[in-house]
Design an enzyme around this catalytic site. Sequence first.
Site, PDB file in Angstrom:
ATOM      1  N   CYS A 166       0.791  -1.240   0.000  1.00  0.00           N
ATOM      2  CA  CYS A 166       0.000   0.000   0.000  1.00  0.00           C
ATOM      3  C   CYS A 166       0.814   1.277   0.000  1.00  0.00           C
ATOM      4  O   CYS A 166       0.351   2.301  -0.521  1.00  0.00           O
ATOM      5  CB  CYS A 166      -0.972  -0.008   1.166  1.00  0.00           C
ATOM      6  N   GLY A 297      12.111  -4.530   1.795  1.00  0.00           N
ATOM      7  CA  GLY A 297      11.262  -4.856   2.928  1.00  0.00           C
ATOM      8  C   GLY A 297      10.187  -3.815   3.070  1.00  0.00           C
ATOM      9  O   GLY A 297      10.318  -2.703   2.556  1.00  0.00           O
ATOM     10  N   GLU A 299       7.587  -2.359   6.200  1.00  0.00           N
ATOM     11  CA  GLU A 299       7.419  -2.414   7.653  1.00  0.00           C
ATOM     12  C   GLU A 299       5.976  -2.577   8.088  1.00  0.00           C
ATOM     13  O   GLU A 299       5.529  -1.897   9.018  1.00  0.00           O
ATOM     14  CB  GLU A 299       8.022  -1.142   8.261  1.00  0.00           C
ATOM     15  N   HIS A 323      16.274  -2.536   9.495  1.00  0.00           N
ATOM     16  CA  HIS A 323      15.603  -1.324   8.999  1.00  0.00           C
ATOM     17  C   HIS A 323      14.091  -1.412   9.221  1.00  0.00           C
ATOM     18  O   HIS A 323      13.486  -0.489   9.780  1.00  0.00           O
ATOM     19  CB  HIS A 323      15.930  -1.144   7.511  1.00  0.00           C
ATOM     20  N   GLU A 324      13.499  -2.514   8.812  1.00  0.00           N
ATOM     21  CA  GLU A 324      12.033  -2.630   8.949  1.00  0.00           C
ATOM     22  C   GLU A 324      11.638  -2.684  10.414  1.00  0.00           C
ATOM     23  O   GLU A 324      10.622  -2.114  10.815  1.00  0.00           O
ATOM     24  CB  GLU A 324      11.506  -3.854   8.184  1.00  0.00           C
ATOM     25  N   HIS A 327      11.530   0.755  11.868  1.00  0.00           N
ATOM     26  CA  HIS A 327      10.304   1.500  11.539  1.00  0.00           C
ATOM     27  C   HIS A 327       9.213   1.322  12.603  1.00  0.00           C
ATOM     28  O   HIS A 327       8.283   2.132  12.674  1.00  0.00           O
ATOM     29  CB  HIS A 327       9.730   1.024  10.202  1.00  0.00           C
ATOM     30  N   GLU A 346      12.078   7.784   6.726  1.00  0.00           N
ATOM     31  CA  GLU A 346      13.215   6.978   6.262  1.00  0.00           C
ATOM     32  C   GLU A 346      14.566   7.424   6.808  1.00  0.00           C
ATOM     33  O   GLU A 346      15.408   6.585   7.126  1.00  0.00           O
ATOM     34  CB  GLU A 346      13.237   6.912   4.737  1.00  0.00           C
ATOM     35  N   ASP A 403       5.912   7.522  -5.983  1.00  0.00           N
ATOM     36  CA  ASP A 403       6.699   6.404  -6.521  1.00  0.00           C
ATOM     37  C   ASP A 403       7.691   6.864  -7.585  1.00  0.00           C
ATOM     38  O   ASP A 403       8.752   6.274  -7.765  1.00  0.00           O
ATOM     39  CB  ASP A 403       5.783   5.360  -7.189  1.00  0.00           C
ATOM     40  N   TYR A 411      16.437   8.804   2.498  1.00  0.00           N
ATOM     41  CA  TYR A 411      17.102   7.819   3.345  1.00  0.00           C
ATOM     42  C   TYR A 411      18.477   8.330   3.788  1.00  0.00           C
ATOM     43  O   TYR A 411      18.754   8.454   4.977  1.00  0.00           O
ATOM     44  CB  TYR A 411      17.322   6.512   2.567  1.00  0.00           C
TER      45      TYR A 411
HETATM   46  N1  BES Z   1       8.897   1.611   3.675  1.00  0.00           N
HETATM   47  C1  BES Z   1       9.984   1.287   2.835  1.00  0.00           C
HETATM   48  C2  BES Z   1       9.546   0.763   1.496  1.00  0.00           C
HETATM   49  C3  BES Z   1       8.706   1.734   0.694  1.00  0.00           C
HETATM   50  C4  BES Z   1       9.031   3.077   0.607  1.00  0.00           C
HETATM   51  C5  BES Z   1       7.605   1.275   0.022  1.00  0.00           C
HETATM   52  C6  BES Z   1       8.229   3.933  -0.136  1.00  0.00           C
HETATM   53  C7  BES Z   1       6.826   2.135  -0.708  1.00  0.00           C
HETATM   54  C8  BES Z   1       7.139   3.470  -0.797  1.00  0.00           C
HETATM   55  C9  BES Z   1      10.916   0.286   3.496  1.00  0.00           C
HETATM   56  O1  BES Z   1      11.072   0.469   4.855  1.00  0.00           O
HETATM   57  C10 BES Z   1      12.271   0.490   2.897  1.00  0.00           C
HETATM   58  O2  BES Z   1      12.800   1.541   3.075  1.00  0.00           O
HETATM   59  N2  BES Z   1      12.803  -0.514   2.206  1.00  0.00           N
HETATM   60  C11 BES Z   1      14.115  -0.459   1.606  1.00  0.00           C
HETATM   61  C12 BES Z   1      15.114  -1.236   2.408  1.00  0.00           C
HETATM   62  C13 BES Z   1      15.935  -0.438   3.356  1.00  0.00           C
HETATM   63  C14 BES Z   1      17.000  -1.301   3.986  1.00  0.00           C
HETATM   64  C15 BES Z   1      16.534   0.821   2.823  1.00  0.00           C
HETATM   65  C16 BES Z   1      14.048  -1.122   0.240  1.00  0.00           C
HETATM   66  O3  BES Z   1      13.031  -1.670  -0.120  1.00  0.00           O
HETATM   67  O4  BES Z   1      15.046  -1.087  -0.465  1.00  0.00           O
HETATM   68 ZN    ZN Z   2      12.182   2.259   5.272  1.00  0.00          ZN
END
Ligand code: BES
Ligand code: ZN
Length: 626
Positions: A166, A297, A299, A323-324, A327, A346, A403, A411
Amino acid sequence: MKVNTSLAEEEIVHPSASFWMRICSTQRRTELLRVTMYKNDPHSCWQTDSPRIEHITLDLDADFERQILKGHAEYRFDRPLDDELKLDTRQLNIHSVSAIGAAECGVRYTLGEDAGFLGRVLTVSGVRGLSVLRIEYSTSPDASALQWLKPEQTAGKKYPFMFSQCQAIHARTVFPCQDTPAVRFTYEAALRVPESLTVVMAAESLGSQREHGKTICKFRTSLPIPSYLFALAAGNLVSEELGSRSRVYAEPETIQAAKWEYAEVDRMLDCAEGLFGAYLWNRFDLLHMPPSFPYGGMENPRLTFLTPTLIAGDRSLVSVVAHELAHSWTGNLVTNATWQDFWLNEGFTVYAERRIIEAMYGEEMANLHSVNGRTALNVSIADFGENSPFTKLKTDLNGVDPDAVFSSVPYEKGYLLLVAIERVVGRAEFDRFLKAYIHEFSFQSLTTEELMQYMKTQLKGIEKKIPLNDWIYKSGVPQDAPQFRSRLIDEVADVRAKWDNGARDLQTAIKNWSVQQKVLFLENLPRLLSTEDCSKLDSLFELSKTRNCEIKVPWLCIAAASSYQPAFSAISEFLGEVGRGKYLRPLFKALFRNPDTRQLAFDLFAKFGERYHSVGQAAVQRILAG
Ligand code: BES
Ligand code: ZN
């Protein structure tokens, strides 16, 4: 805090959580919430001063033949509605809207114009004074939040699989909602699936029953969540215990490998609690996703979704789990008010993730991660252009699909700002601040400006020591951004210097390198290498054999940019298998940017694009559009 996870687990919650629930359940909630006027969220039709959804009851059938969810959602609002109610929807078929427990003749609805990624606003009128509504609807097979996989796309190849994703603004393709991180609600759900499948949700399971060849699974949440943290998945799933508060779910074919890879998760949870305070969500379960899952991942509360590319066989990629998990505090407790403040989620989470890494694997390792993060940040900034507004921490996303501008900036630039602050105020003071921040704003949504205001009261004079406004409102990265030292980084720099001087016989020097050191070396090599050097690099790091995607992908990018034919079949094989955006993006970019391989990029997308999740497909399409 250890939490009892027996059947009555939800009765035992942290004091501050039950405090929140008391607030929720009374009219005092609105009075006690900070009286702050957010600017409206550009990605939602919800207006900051209008009633909020407080609770949703979902009753849905998962039809795997038609690839839709069909059923109804009942909404309870925090106060009586005005004449009109507006909800976010996208790709939904609305069948009826009705009042519950009231004369319903006056309730009418219309779906507004299709506004692309924002979808269509559902306007319900004639609802003045009502506080409960029911909407009958079905999703579309193209729902951007849902991926329906055929049995061939799963590990076991026998059963279908479906899952949701989502974040950021896809919840509106699963149910009509106030799809903004500024509104939190609790929910309960009953989901009907074919008998052979198991449903999991980011919620507490209330068990399942069989009826007419279907399994009905029930869930509920007791802590309120924003819509982007709503999550479900269904497939042929089994689980293995990892510790007292965690288990991993996967298909039977992959469960043992997942169990081994994530065995340290309980220790990680204890460690995180030591750093950030009690874990309020009771359980921290993991779901091993199919390879098309577009993120590393996600969260989702109580049930983190993880890409199968983390299964490296050596636990080297568990920083994504850290990381997750992080969160659970930064993001799921304290949430960004809009996606323009995404760095709040992030940046803080990367900071918290690296504190967990430091506590578990030492400072040298944490600093190595930080340097790899800096490389990723530099790549994002180079891709956007240094003056691009999307290299700011606070972004203006009016008319912009979140997106479409996803990158390492929130980050890693966010992380660097927090490290800069930590270094001027000192670790102890920053820790105190972090805990106070989490405590103060738990279950609330925050803008960047509100954070700054709070920080200035907590860390007196901080704005005189760090140019906060430059960090937040200017593009690029300040010249004096924190740097990181580590023996592990020096070792890589040493070998790199030798490589640049022509040395290729470097096996002994890299023999004991960790995965992260190899990543540092490979990600910083020039993309364009001679055929001979490609072949030397391959044998030095055994790149053709590696199963570790963090090492494999930079190698395949170098091979693509260098037109290194021997690796082309590996590129094709990889892109036919893995749909994680972090890998699709650089690989398709490398293929697209090299005139020799541009056609290959189009051919591979034509061949494999359908296998990717809609988020992955859209990311590749943007690259191929130039
Ligand atoms: N919440 C994010 C994934 C996300 C961000 C989904 C924006 C949709 C929109 C998740 O916590 C994340 O940051 N995942 C990273 C991994 C992390 C170790 C930097 C990923 O998927 O690369
Ligand atoms: Zn994240």
